[in-house]
Design an enzyme around this catalytic site. Structure first.
Site, mmCIF file in Angstrom:
data_model
loop_
_atom_site.group_PDB
_atom_site.id
_atom_site.type_symbol
_atom_site.label_atom_id
_atom_site.label_comp_id
_atom_site.label_asym_id
_atom_site.label_seq_id
_atom_site.Cartn_x
_atom_site.Cartn_y
_atom_site.Cartn_z
ATOM 1 N N SER A 135 0.795 -1.328 0.181
ATOM 2 C CA SER A 135 0.071 -0.021 0.124
ATOM 3 C C SER A 135 0.963 1.093 -0.083
ATOM 4 C CB SER A 135 -0.918 -0.054 1.015
ATOM 5 O OG SER A 135 -1.794 1.095 1.318
ATOM 6 N N TYR A 149 -5.093 8.773 -5.622
ATOM 7 C CA TYR A 149 -4.275 7.785 -5.207
ATOM 8 C C TYR A 149 -4.630 7.390 -3.892
ATOM 9 C CZ TYR A 149 0.434 5.695 -4.228
ATOM 10 O OH TYR A 149 1.350 4.850 -3.812
ATOM 11 N N LYS A 153 -5.611 3.529 -2.464
ATOM 12 C CA LYS A 153 -4.966 2.751 -1.369
ATOM 13 C C LYS A 153 -5.769 2.480 -0.187
ATOM 14 C CE LYS A 153 -0.772 2.137 -3.519
ATOM 15 N NZ LYS A 153 -0.382 0.782 -3.774
#
Ligand code: NAP
Length: 289
Positions: A135, A149, A153
């Site tokens: 991650s 982003y 994650k």
């Protein structure tokens, strides 16, 4: 006994490459995925030379589940799955198109989900297995310009946090790795809003805001040899730490890596605690009378 089989996505570069090489060195059978086998062979020639198996497979494609299921069957099950392939989309919320968000989710969220689901049946049958998600500190902290982003994650971390509790009784372990900034080609490969490509990846309104600042600093990195000194992490050390965690049988869910990541996590934990302290009286007064 035959060596454990590792499947590492995105093994051509960065963390994936070092993990693949070190896992081979440690005596494991290693399968590495890439979207382009010929390019991967030239980027990481030692992998094939030392017995690693290249697999031309894109976890971000819709048929990846079927393909990974076949790979798991053909190799008698995967013992250690490392979901590593990924990229970062950097751009302000208002400037980012829905298509750009979907593409980020296909790779960073649906990709790992597909491989996990494909590898679980054999892991359940063996009553053992390790699932590792690469991650990011961005999986716990959402900075300006990094909403897309971080969303990918955060979402895939949620799946793995939940999964860790679902599969613990079945003998399967889950590890979420949260690196800070590491010296891989990753920062030079970021994507940013296409509609604002000509003006640095942000619209005029965001020029003098944290969004413009984030894009200016990230887009200044166009090659590995231009990584600024503030990016301190050594990916070979990260790979060694991840392999040790698996071999030693870790008893934790999250493995943050890097001095910057530890400081950022502590700051975020402090903010969460502060919000809870400020709102506790209201929170605690919600029960029906
Ligand atoms: N480096 C950092 O500072 C940092 C920090 C936190 C987290 N991470 C995470 O670490 C993981 C690996 O990154 P890295 O630093 O090793 O970067 P990297 O050197 O750019 O490697 C990324 C790998 O992911 C694959 N990949 C990239 N874009 C893809 C796409 N659109 N579809 C499918 N596969 C794709 C590539 O494989 P092919 O091109 O061979 O298919 C490549 O092997 C990522 O998940 C990233 O989010 C990195």
């Amino acid at each position: 006994m035959s060596p454990a089989t590792w499947l590492i996505t995105g093994a051509s570069s960065g963390f994936g490459k070092f993990l693949a090489l070190q896992a081979l060195q440690a005596g494991f059978k290693v399968i590495g995925t890439t979207r382009d086998v010929a390019k991967a062979q030239s980027q990481a020639p030692d992998f094939g030379a030392k017995g690693g198996i290249w697999l031309g497979l894109d976890p971000g494609s819709e048929d990846a589940f079927e393909k990974f299921s076949r790979v798991s069957e053909e190799h008698g099950g995967i013992d250690v799955l490392v979901n590593n392939a990924g990229y970062a989309f950097i751009g302000g919320v208002e400037d980012t198109s829905e298509e750009e968000v979907r593409d980020q989710m296909e790779v960073n969220f649906y990709g790992p989900l597909r491989t996990v689901k494909a590898c679980l049946p054999a892991m359940r049958a063996k009553k053992s297995g390790n699932i590792i998600l690469i991650s990011s500190g961005a999986g716990f902290i959402a900075r300006p310009g990094r909403s897309t982003y971080s969303a990918s994650k955060f979402a895939i971390e949620a799946v793995h946090e939940s999964l860790s509790q679902e599969v613990k009784p079945l003998g399967i372990k889950v590890l979420i790795v949260e690196p800070g900034a590491f010296r891989t080609p990753f920062s030079a490969r970021i994507k940013s809003p296409a509609q604002h490509e000509a003006t640095g990846g942000y619209s005029e309104a965001y020029r003098d805001t944290p969004v413009g600042g984030m894009l200016n600093s990230m887009r200044a990195i166009v090659a590995m040899d231009e990584l600024p000194p503030v990016i301190k992490g050594d990916p070979e050390k990260a790979a060694a730490a991840i392999i040790s965690a698996v071999v030693d049988g870790h008893d934790y869910l999250r493995l943050p890596l890097g001095t910057d990541c530890v400081a950022a996590l502590e700051d975020k934990i402090g903010q969460l605690q502060s919000d809870l302290d400020k709102t506790r009286a209201v929170c605690m007064a919600m029960d029906v009378e």
